[in-house]
Design a protein around this motif. Structure first.
Motif, PDB file in Angstrom:
ATOM      1  N   ILE A 397       0.491  -3.970   2.452  1.00  0.00           N
ATOM      2  CA  ILE A 397      -0.467  -3.101   3.144  1.00  0.00           C
ATOM      3  C   ILE A 397      -1.418  -2.481   2.135  1.00  0.00           C
ATOM      4  O   ILE A 397      -2.636  -2.415   2.361  1.00  0.00           O
ATOM      5  CB  ILE A 397       0.279  -2.004   3.929  1.00  0.00           C
ATOM      6  N   PHE A 398      -0.906  -2.022   1.008  1.00  0.00           N
ATOM      7  CA  PHE A 398      -1.737  -1.316   0.028  1.00  0.00           C
ATOM      8  C   PHE A 398      -2.692  -2.271  -0.673  1.00  0.00           C
ATOM      9  O   PHE A 398      -3.855  -1.931  -0.928  1.00  0.00           O
ATOM     10  CB  PHE A 398      -0.844  -0.604  -0.985  1.00  0.00           C
ATOM     11  N   THR A 399      -2.200  -3.459  -0.988  1.00  0.00           N
ATOM     12  CA  THR A 399      -3.072  -4.454  -1.614  1.00  0.00           C
ATOM     13  C   THR A 399      -4.217  -4.822  -0.670  1.00  0.00           C
ATOM     14  O   THR A 399      -5.379  -4.920  -1.083  1.00  0.00           O
ATOM     15  CB  THR A 399      -2.264  -5.700  -1.985  1.00  0.00           C
ATOM     16  N   LEU A 465      -4.297 -11.808  -4.622  1.00  0.00           N
ATOM     17  CA  LEU A 465      -5.259 -10.804  -4.148  1.00  0.00           C
ATOM     18  C   LEU A 465      -5.139  -9.523  -4.951  1.00  0.00           C
ATOM     19  O   LEU A 465      -6.139  -8.892  -5.309  1.00  0.00           O
ATOM     20  CB  LEU A 465      -5.004 -10.534  -2.660  1.00  0.00           C
ATOM     21  N   GLU A 466      -3.923  -9.137  -5.264  1.00  0.00           N
ATOM     22  CA  GLU A 466      -3.691  -7.943  -6.080  1.00  0.00           C
ATOM     23  C   GLU A 466      -4.303  -8.115  -7.468  1.00  0.00           C
ATOM     24  O   GLU A 466      -4.932  -7.195  -8.005  1.00  0.00           O
ATOM     25  CB  GLU A 466      -2.193  -7.689  -6.186  1.00  0.00           C
ATOM     26  N   SER A 467      -4.139  -9.301  -8.034  1.00  0.00           N
ATOM     27  CA  SER A 467      -4.685  -9.564  -9.368  1.00  0.00           C
ATOM     28  C   SER A 467      -6.203  -9.462  -9.357  1.00  0.00           C
ATOM     29  O   SER A 467      -6.811  -8.896 -10.270  1.00  0.00           O
ATOM     30  CB  SER A 467      -4.241 -10.945  -9.845  1.00  0.00           C
ATOM     31  N   ARG A 468      -6.835  -9.999  -8.306  1.00  0.00           N
ATOM     32  CA  ARG A 468      -8.295  -9.949  -8.227  1.00  0.00           C
ATOM     33  C   ARG A 468      -8.805  -8.545  -7.909  1.00  0.00           C
ATOM     34  O   ARG A 468      -9.874  -8.147  -8.354  1.00  0.00           O
ATOM     35  CB  ARG A 468      -8.802 -10.929  -7.166  1.00  0.00           C
ATOM     36  N   THR A 469      -8.028  -7.796  -7.164  1.00  0.00           N
ATOM     37  CA  THR A 469      -8.458  -6.448  -6.753  1.00  0.00           C
ATOM     38  C   THR A 469      -8.279  -5.445  -7.881  1.00  0.00           C
ATOM     39  O   THR A 469      -9.092  -4.540  -8.048  1.00  0.00           O
ATOM     40  CB  THR A 469      -7.657  -5.994  -5.516  1.00  0.00           C
ATOM     41  N   GLY A 470      -7.213  -5.578  -8.629  1.00  0.00           N
ATOM     42  CA  GLY A 470      -6.936  -4.644  -9.719  1.00  0.00           C
ATOM     43  C   GLY A 470      -5.827  -3.684  -9.354  1.00  0.00           C
ATOM     44  O   GLY A 470      -5.898  -2.988  -8.329  1.00  0.00           O
ATOM     45  N   LEU A 471      -4.798  -3.636 -10.163  1.00  0.00           N
ATOM     46  CA  LEU A 471      -3.666  -2.760  -9.887  1.00  0.00           C
ATOM     47  C   LEU A 471      -4.043  -1.281  -9.811  1.00  0.00           C
ATOM     48  O   LEU A 471      -3.485  -0.555  -8.977  1.00  0.00           O
ATOM     49  CB  LEU A 471      -2.580  -2.973 -10.940  1.00  0.00           C
ATOM     50  N   PRO A 472      -4.959  -0.774 -10.638  1.00  0.00           N
ATOM     51  CA  PRO A 472      -5.318   0.644 -10.491  1.00  0.00           C
ATOM     52  C   PRO A 472      -5.792   0.984  -9.079  1.00  0.00           C
ATOM     53  O   PRO A 472      -5.416   2.015  -8.526  1.00  0.00           O
ATOM     54  CB  PRO A 472      -6.430   0.832 -11.531  1.00  0.00           C
ATOM     55  N   VAL A 474      -5.031  -0.685  -6.309  1.00  0.00           N
ATOM     56  CA  VAL A 474      -3.913  -0.843  -5.377  1.00  0.00           C
ATOM     57  C   VAL A 474      -2.986   0.368  -5.449  1.00  0.00           C
ATOM     58  O   VAL A 474      -2.565   0.918  -4.417  1.00  0.00           O
ATOM     59  CB  VAL A 474      -3.143  -2.139  -5.678  1.00  0.00           C
ATOM     60  N   LEU A 475      -2.660   0.813  -6.648  1.00  0.00           N
ATOM     61  CA  LEU A 475      -1.793   1.974  -6.801  1.00  0.00           C
ATOM     62  C   LEU A 475      -2.446   3.233  -6.258  1.00  0.00           C
ATOM     63  O   LEU A 475      -1.799   4.058  -5.595  1.00  0.00           O
ATOM     64  CB  LEU A 475      -1.430   2.155  -8.274  1.00  0.00           C
ATOM     65  N   ALA A 476      -3.732   3.394  -6.540  1.00  0.00           N
ATOM     66  CA  ALA A 476      -4.439   4.555  -6.007  1.00  0.00           C
ATOM     67  C   ALA A 476      -4.455   4.522  -4.485  1.00  0.00           C
ATOM     68  O   ALA A 476      -4.317   5.558  -3.823  1.00  0.00           O
ATOM     69  CB  ALA A 476      -5.867   4.601  -6.549  1.00  0.00           C
ATOM     70  N   MET A 477      -4.602   3.333  -3.907  1.00  0.00           N
ATOM     71  CA  MET A 477      -4.589   3.220  -2.449  1.00  0.00           C
ATOM     72  C   MET A 477      -3.220   3.587  -1.882  1.00  0.00           C
ATOM     73  O   MET A 477      -3.118   4.278  -0.859  1.00  0.00           O
ATOM     74  CB  MET A 477      -4.970   1.805  -2.026  1.00  0.00           C
ATOM     75  N   ALA A 478      -2.148   3.135  -2.534  1.00  0.00           N
ATOM     76  CA  ALA A 478      -0.806   3.478  -2.066  1.00  0.00           C
ATOM     77  C   ALA A 478      -0.605   4.984  -2.060  1.00  0.00           C
ATOM     78  O   ALA A 478      -0.022   5.554  -1.126  1.00  0.00           O
ATOM     79  CB  ALA A 478       0.241   2.800  -2.945  1.00  0.00           C
ATOM     80  N   GLN A 479      -1.102   5.634  -3.095  1.00  0.00           N
ATOM     81  CA  GLN A 479      -0.968   7.082  -3.170  1.00  0.00           C
ATOM     82  C   GLN A 479      -1.819   7.763  -2.105  1.00  0.00           C
ATOM     83  O   GLN A 479      -1.359   8.697  -1.430  1.00  0.00           O
ATOM     84  CB  GLN A 479      -1.385   7.555  -4.564  1.00  0.00           C
ATOM     85  N   LEU A 521       1.770  -4.099 -13.527  1.00  0.00           N
ATOM     86  CA  LEU A 521       2.855  -4.970 -13.088  1.00  0.00           C
ATOM     87  C   LEU A 521       2.522  -5.512 -11.701  1.00  0.00           C
ATOM     88  O   LEU A 521       2.529  -4.780 -10.713  1.00  0.00           O
ATOM     89  CB  LEU A 521       4.183  -4.208 -13.047  1.00  0.00           C
ATOM     90  N   LEU A 522       2.260  -6.801 -11.640  1.00  0.00           N
ATOM     91  CA  LEU A 522       1.840  -7.412 -10.387  1.00  0.00           C
ATOM     92  C   LEU A 522       2.965  -7.483  -9.355  1.00  0.00           C
ATOM     93  O   LEU A 522       2.722  -7.802  -8.184  1.00  0.00           O
ATOM     94  CB  LEU A 522       1.300  -8.821 -10.651  1.00  0.00           C
ATOM     95  N   SER A 523       4.179  -7.156  -9.741  1.00  0.00           N
ATOM     96  CA  SER A 523       5.288  -7.135  -8.783  1.00  0.00           C
ATOM     97  C   SER A 523       5.156  -5.987  -7.781  1.00  0.00           C
ATOM     98  O   SER A 523       5.876  -5.954  -6.776  1.00  0.00           O
ATOM     99  CB  SER A 523       6.627  -7.017  -9.521  1.00  0.00           C
ATOM    100  N   PHE A 524       4.232  -5.078  -8.026  1.00  0.00           N
ATOM    101  CA  PHE A 524       4.120  -3.908  -7.151  1.00  0.00           C
ATOM    102  C   PHE A 524       3.882  -4.295  -5.693  1.00  0.00           C
ATOM    103  O   PHE A 524       4.485  -3.730  -4.780  1.00  0.00           O
ATOM    104  CB  PHE A 524       2.993  -2.986  -7.633  1.00  0.00           C
ATOM    105  N   THR A 525       3.020  -5.264  -5.458  1.00  0.00           N
ATOM    106  CA  THR A 525       2.702  -5.630  -4.074  1.00  0.00           C
ATOM    107  C   THR A 525       3.897  -6.237  -3.340  1.00  0.00           C
ATOM    108  O   THR A 525       3.898  -6.315  -2.107  1.00  0.00           O
ATOM    109  CB  THR A 525       1.513  -6.610  -4.031  1.00  0.00           C
ATOM    110  N   LEU A 526       4.933  -6.642  -4.077  1.00  0.00           N
ATOM    111  CA  LEU A 526       6.136  -7.200  -3.458  1.00  0.00           C
ATOM    112  C   LEU A 526       7.169  -6.121  -3.131  1.00  0.00           C
ATOM    113  O   LEU A 526       8.257  -6.432  -2.659  1.00  0.00           O
ATOM    114  CB  LEU A 526       6.751  -8.260  -4.376  1.00  0.00           C
TER     115      LEU A 526
END
Length: 770
Positions: A397-399, A465-472, A474-479, A521-526
Motif C-alpha cells: 500500500i505504501f509503495t 516499483l519501490e526501487s524506482r520510487t525511492g525508499l525515502p 515510501v517510508l515517508a508515505m508509510a509514516q 532496504l528494499l525488503s520494506f515493501t514486503l
C-alpha cells in the motif's frame, strides 16, 4: 510507687501544657507549644476533593468497562450516607463530636495518663482528629512510608500537631463536612477506603442503604481493620459490632429493641469478600482490556499522569463500541482460541472521518493479563508494534501511494513483472550487489496492471516499483498514512537502544528507528518489520477518509469528580495525501475480495460488499495480515493479524483451529487473517446499504515523470534546497512527522526523471513522530 507517681506527675504536666495549647488562642489561629511560646498556625488540610478516588472507564454507551484506582474509594456527600452509619461512627468514636471544638481536652489528658501508666491504650482522639490523622496517612503521605510512620507514632508531638490541625478544621468546616470527610477517608481491609466502597465491598449495597448492623460492623472495623476483619476474624468482628450497637443504644441513636434486633442479626457479609473490583485495565472484560489500556496510555500521552488517573475520580467515556468489540472478539476466538499455543490473532477497528478517527474495537484472541498459560498477555499487543514478523504484502500500500504521488506510475500503468529479478536501491546499501526477489508462483502476467498487482500481490513488480520510487518516499508515505509509532520503534519492535553500555547500541537493527533502518532496504515493501495492528487499521481509515490522517482516538470525553469537563490534548488531523490520490489508491485496492488473494475467503463468508483490502503473508508464514475498509468515510476500517507470539515461533498453519506446525507453505493473509474481518463486518453492517468505492482520479491515471533526488537523504533543509535549486528545479517544503531531527529532509515529492524547471516539494521532518 515513687516511679509511678513521678510518671503520673510528668504526664499531668505534659497534659496541662497540651491543654494550654488546645484551650488558648488556637481558635484565633495561634497554637501554644509545650514551652509556652507561640507557634505559627498550620495551613488547613487540603480539601476533601483531593482524596484518592476511583476513576471509571466507560464504553461509548456509558457502560462501565473498568475502574482505575490506587485506593478503592468512592467519595460521597453526607446525605448519601445512611443516618445509621453516621450515628454508629459518632457513638463509638466521639460521643461529644457535635459539641467539642475539634479536640476533646478531657479525653486527651485521660488518654495520656492512662497510656503512660501502662493501662489499656486509649486514643483520646475526636473524629476531627481522626479525620486529620487518616487524611495525613491515606492522602497527604500515602506515597511516603516514613511520613506515614510519623503520622501513626504515639507521641506528644504528633498529638499536638494533630490537635492543632483539628482545631483549625473545626473553625473552617461544618460538623457535617468533617463527619463526611472522616467517613470517606478511613481505611478498611483489602484496599477498601471510605464507607461507600466498604458498603459495596462487604455488603453489595451503598452507603445510603446501610442497615444498623451493617453500619455498626463498619464503624467498629475502623479501630483495627485487620483484627475486626469479618472474613479472617468473624467472632471478633461480631463482638466489636455488638459493642458499637450497644453504644448507639446508650446515646439514644437507636432504641433498645432496635439494638436487640441488630445484635441478633448475622454478619451477612458478601461471600469470599471483600469484593473489590480490580484497579487496572487487566480487570476489564476480555473484549475491553486492550482497549482500556490504550485509552489509559493515550491520556497519559495527553498529559494526565498515571497517578492522576488512579486517584482523580475521573469519568472516562471511551469510543469503544460494545457491539463491534463483542463481534470482533468472537471472530478472533473462533479463528484462534485464547489459549492456542504460540499463535495470536489481533484485531482493531477504526471509524474513518475527516474530523477524527475513533477507535471502535481493539481485541485479540489473547486477553489482557499476566497469566500466559491462560492465554493472557501483559502488553498491549493490539496497539504496540507487537507483530515483530511484519504485515507482509499489506505494506505494498505504501509503495503504491508513494509511486502515485511521485508520478512513478499511474492507475493505468503496467508494471514490469518477471518471475524473478534483482534490484539495487539508488544509494549505497548493505547488499553486495542487489536485492534478489521472486514471485510466489509462475501464474502472474508480465507486465501486470497496478490494480491487478494490488489484488494478486506479485513481489517482483512491487520491489521494482519501490526501487524506482525511492525508499525515502515510501517510508515517508508509510509514516504519513499512519505508521507513526511502528516506524519509531526499532526492528525488534522496541525503543531504539541508546545506552552506550548496551552491546545492541552498536547494531543498527536495534539502535535505529525503522524509519532510518529501512532507508535503503528494499525488503520494506514486503512487510518484514514490526508493526501495530491498530496503526494498520488507521492506515485504511486514512485512505477511506479521503487522505485525512487523524490519530486513532479512544476518548469521547473526560470529566472530573465534580462532573466538569477535562480538556484532552490531541494531535490535529492532517491531510497527508490529496483526496484524488486516496481515491485512486482505494480504487486500486478494491479488487482484493473480488479477484484477489482474499476472494475465496470472501466467497466462503458470503461477502459481496464493495470494499478496499490488502492481504499480507511473510516469507515463512510466521505472520499473515489483512487490512481493509468498507463504507467510506462513515464506515469501518480494520486490521486483522495472525502471528507467532510464543518463545518458539514457527510457521502458522491454517485449520480449525489455526496452529503452529510444518505445513509446507503455511497460512496466507487471505485464508487465515481475512475471515475475522468478514465475520465482524457482516454483523456490524447487517441491514445497511452498500457504499461504492471511489473511482480513480483522472490526475493519477498516467505516470508523470519528475525530477531525481539531487541530494543525499538526511540532508538539512537548507542543503537540500540549495541542491535542488542548483539542479534547476523549483523547491518548496512541507513538514511531515518523522523520527528524524527537525529540519532534516526525509524525502521529496514528486520523484523520478524530468526536465529542469519542475516543482519539487521537500518533505522536512517536523521532529514529531505522531
Amino acid at each position: 510507687m515513687r516511679t509511678r507517681a513521678t510518671r503520673m506527675l510528668a504526664v499531668t504536666v505534659a497534659g496541662g501544657l497540651v491543654l494550654a495549647g488546645l484551650l488558648a488562642p488556637v481558635a484565633a489561629g495561634v497554637a501554644l507549644v509545650s514551652n509556652g511560646t507561640p507557634a505559627p498556625a498550620r495551613d488547613p488540610l487540603p480539601p476533601e476533593a483531593d482524596m484518592p478516588a476511583v476513576t471509571t472507564v466507560l464504553d461509548r454507551d456509558g457502560k462501565p468497562i473498568a475502574q482505575l484506582d490506587d485506593q478503592y474509594r468512592i467519595p460521597v456527600a453526607i446525605d448519601a450516607i445512611a443516618p445509621a452509619m453516621q450515628a454508629a461512627a459518632v457513638a463509638i468514636e466521639d460521643r461529644r463530636f457535635f459539641d467539642e471544638a475539634g479536640v476533646d481536652p478531657i479525653g486527651t489528658v485521660r488518654a495520656l495518663v492512662s497510656n503512660s501508666l501502662g493501662s489499656a491504650t486509649q486514643g483520646g482522639s475526636t473524629i476531627t482528629q481522626q479525620y486529620v490523622k487518616n487524611y495525613l496517612i491515606n492522602v497527604v503521605d500515602r506515597d511516603n512510608p516514613a511520613a506515614q510512620r510519623a503520622d501513626r507514632s504515639d507521641t506528644l508531638g504528633r498529638k499536638v500537631r494533630e490537635a492543632e490541625l483539628a482545631t483549625g478544621i473545626a473553625h473552617t468546616m461544618s460538623k457535617n463536612d468533617v463527619l463526611d470527610g472522616y467517613l470517606n477517608v478511613v481505611e478498611f481491609s483489602g484496599n477498601v477506603y471510605g464507607v461507600e466502597a466498604a458498603a459495596r465491598a462487604y455488603f453489595g449495597t451503598t452507603a445510603a442503604a446501610l442497615t444498623v448492623p451493617q453500619a455498626a460492623l463498619l464503624a467498629g472495623m475502623v479501630n483495627n481493620p485487620n483484627l475486626y476483619d469479618p472474613y479472617d476474624h468473624p467472632q471478633q468482628a461480631k463482638d466489636r459490632r455488638d459493642v458499637v450497637i450497644a453504644a448507639m443504644a446508650q446515646v439514644g441513636s437507636i432504641t433498645p429493641a432496635q439494638a436487640a434486633t441488630a445484635t441478633a442479626a448475622p454478619l451477612d457479609v458478601r461471600p469470599d469478600g471483600p469484593v473489590v473490583p480490580g484497579g487496572t485495565c487487566m480487570a476489564a472484560a476480555p473484549d475491553a482490556g486492550f482497549f482500556c489500556q490504550y485509552a489509559v496510555d493515550y491520556l497519559k500521552n495527553a498529559g494526565i499522569t498515571a497517578d492522576q488517573l488512579a486517584t482523580g475520580g475521573y469519568t472516562i467515556r471511551t469510543t469503544m463500541d460494545p457491539v463491534a468489540s463483542a463481534a470482533a472478539k468472537a471472530a478472533v476466538e473462533n479463528n484462534v482460541p485464547t489459549r492456542q499455543n504460540g499463535v495470536a490473532n489481533t484485531f482493531a477497528i477504526v471509524r474513518p472521518g475527516h474530523d477524527g478517527h475513533e477507535v471502535a474495537a481493539m481485541v485479540a484472541n489473547r486477553n489482557y493479563g499476566t497469566d500466559a498459560a491462560q492465554g493472557e498477555r501483559a502488553t498491549d499487543v493490539v496497539a504496540d508494534p507487537s507483530n515483530v514478523f511484519g504485515a507482509g504484502s499489506s505494506f505494498k500500500i505504501f509503495t503504491t501511494a508513494a509511486a502515485l504521488e511521485n508520478g512513478t506510475v499511474g492507475f493505468d500503468s503496467m508494471l514490469p513483472n518477471p518471475g524473478s529479478d534483482c534490484f539495487t536501491p539508488p544509494n549505497t546499501n548493505r547488499y553486495t550487489s542487489c536485492y534478489p526477489v521472486a514471485n510466489d508462483g509462475t501464474s502472474y502476467p508480465d507486465p501486470i496492471s497496478l490494480q491487478d498487482a494490488l489484488a494478486t500481490s506479485p513481489n517482483v513488480a512491487f520491489v521494482g516499483l519501490e526501487s524506482r520510487t525511492g525508499l525515502p518516499s515510501v517510508l515517508a508515505m508509510a509514516q504519513r498514512l499512519g505508521l507513526r509509532e511502528s516506524l519509531a520503534s526499532n526492528d525488534a519492535g522496541g525503543n531504539p537502544v541508546t545506552d552506550p553500555t548496551d552491546p545492541q547500541s552498536k547494531n543498527p537493527q536495534y539502535n535505529q528507528p525503522q524509519s532510518r533502518y529501512f532507508q535503503n532496504l528494499l525488503s520494506f515493501t514486503l512487510g518484514v518489520s514490526p508493526v501495530s495492528t491498530l496503526e494498520m487499521a488507521n492506515v485504511a481509515a486514512t485512505i477511506d477518509s479521503d487522505g485525512m490522517w487523524c490519530p486513532p482516538n479512544p476518548i469521547q470525553s473526560v470529566t472530573d469528580r465534580d462532573g466538569q469537563p477535562v480538556a484532552v490534548r490531541q494531535q490535529a488531523c492532517e491531510q497527508v495525501v490529496a483526496p484524488g490520490l486516496a481515491h485512486t489508491l482505494a480504487a486500486g485496492l478494491s479488487q482484493d475480495t473480488v479477484s484477489g488473494t482474499s476472494a475465496a475467503a470472501a466467497q466462503d463468508a458470503g461477502w459481496t460488499r464493495p470494499d478496499i483490502g490488502k492481504t499480507g503473508t511473510t516469507n515463512t508464514s510466521e505472520s499473515v495480515a489483512y487490512v481493509g475498509a468498507v463504507g467510506g468515510p462513515t464506515g469501518y476500517a480494520a486490521s486483522s493479524m495472525v502471528f507467532a507470539d510464543g518463545t518458539h515461533p514457527r510457521e502458522i498453519c491454517p485449520g480449525t483451529p489455526v496452529h503452529l506446525g510444518d505445513c509446507g507453505h503455511g497460512a496466507f493473509g487471505g485464508t487465515v487473517a481475512a475471515p475475522p474481518f468478514f465475520a465482524t463486518m457482516s454483523k456490524l453492517l447487517a441491514g445497511t446499504p452498500d457504499v461504492p468505492v471511489p473511482g480513480p482520479d483522472p490526475a493519477y491515471l498516467q505516470a508523470t515523470p519528475h525530477p531525481t533526488v539531487p541530494y543525499e537523504v538526511g540532508a538539512t533543509q537548507d542543503a537540500a534546497t540549495a541542491a535542488v535549486t542548483h539542479a534547476g528545479y523549483r523547491p518548496t517544503t512541507r513538514p511531515v512527522p518523522s523520527t528524524e531531527p527537525a529540519g532534516v529532509v526525509v524525502g521529496q515529492t514528486p520523484q523520478g526523471n524530468a526536465e529542469p524547471g519542475s516543482a519539487v516539494t521537500l518533505l522536512v521532518s517536523s521532529g514529531a513522530n505522531g
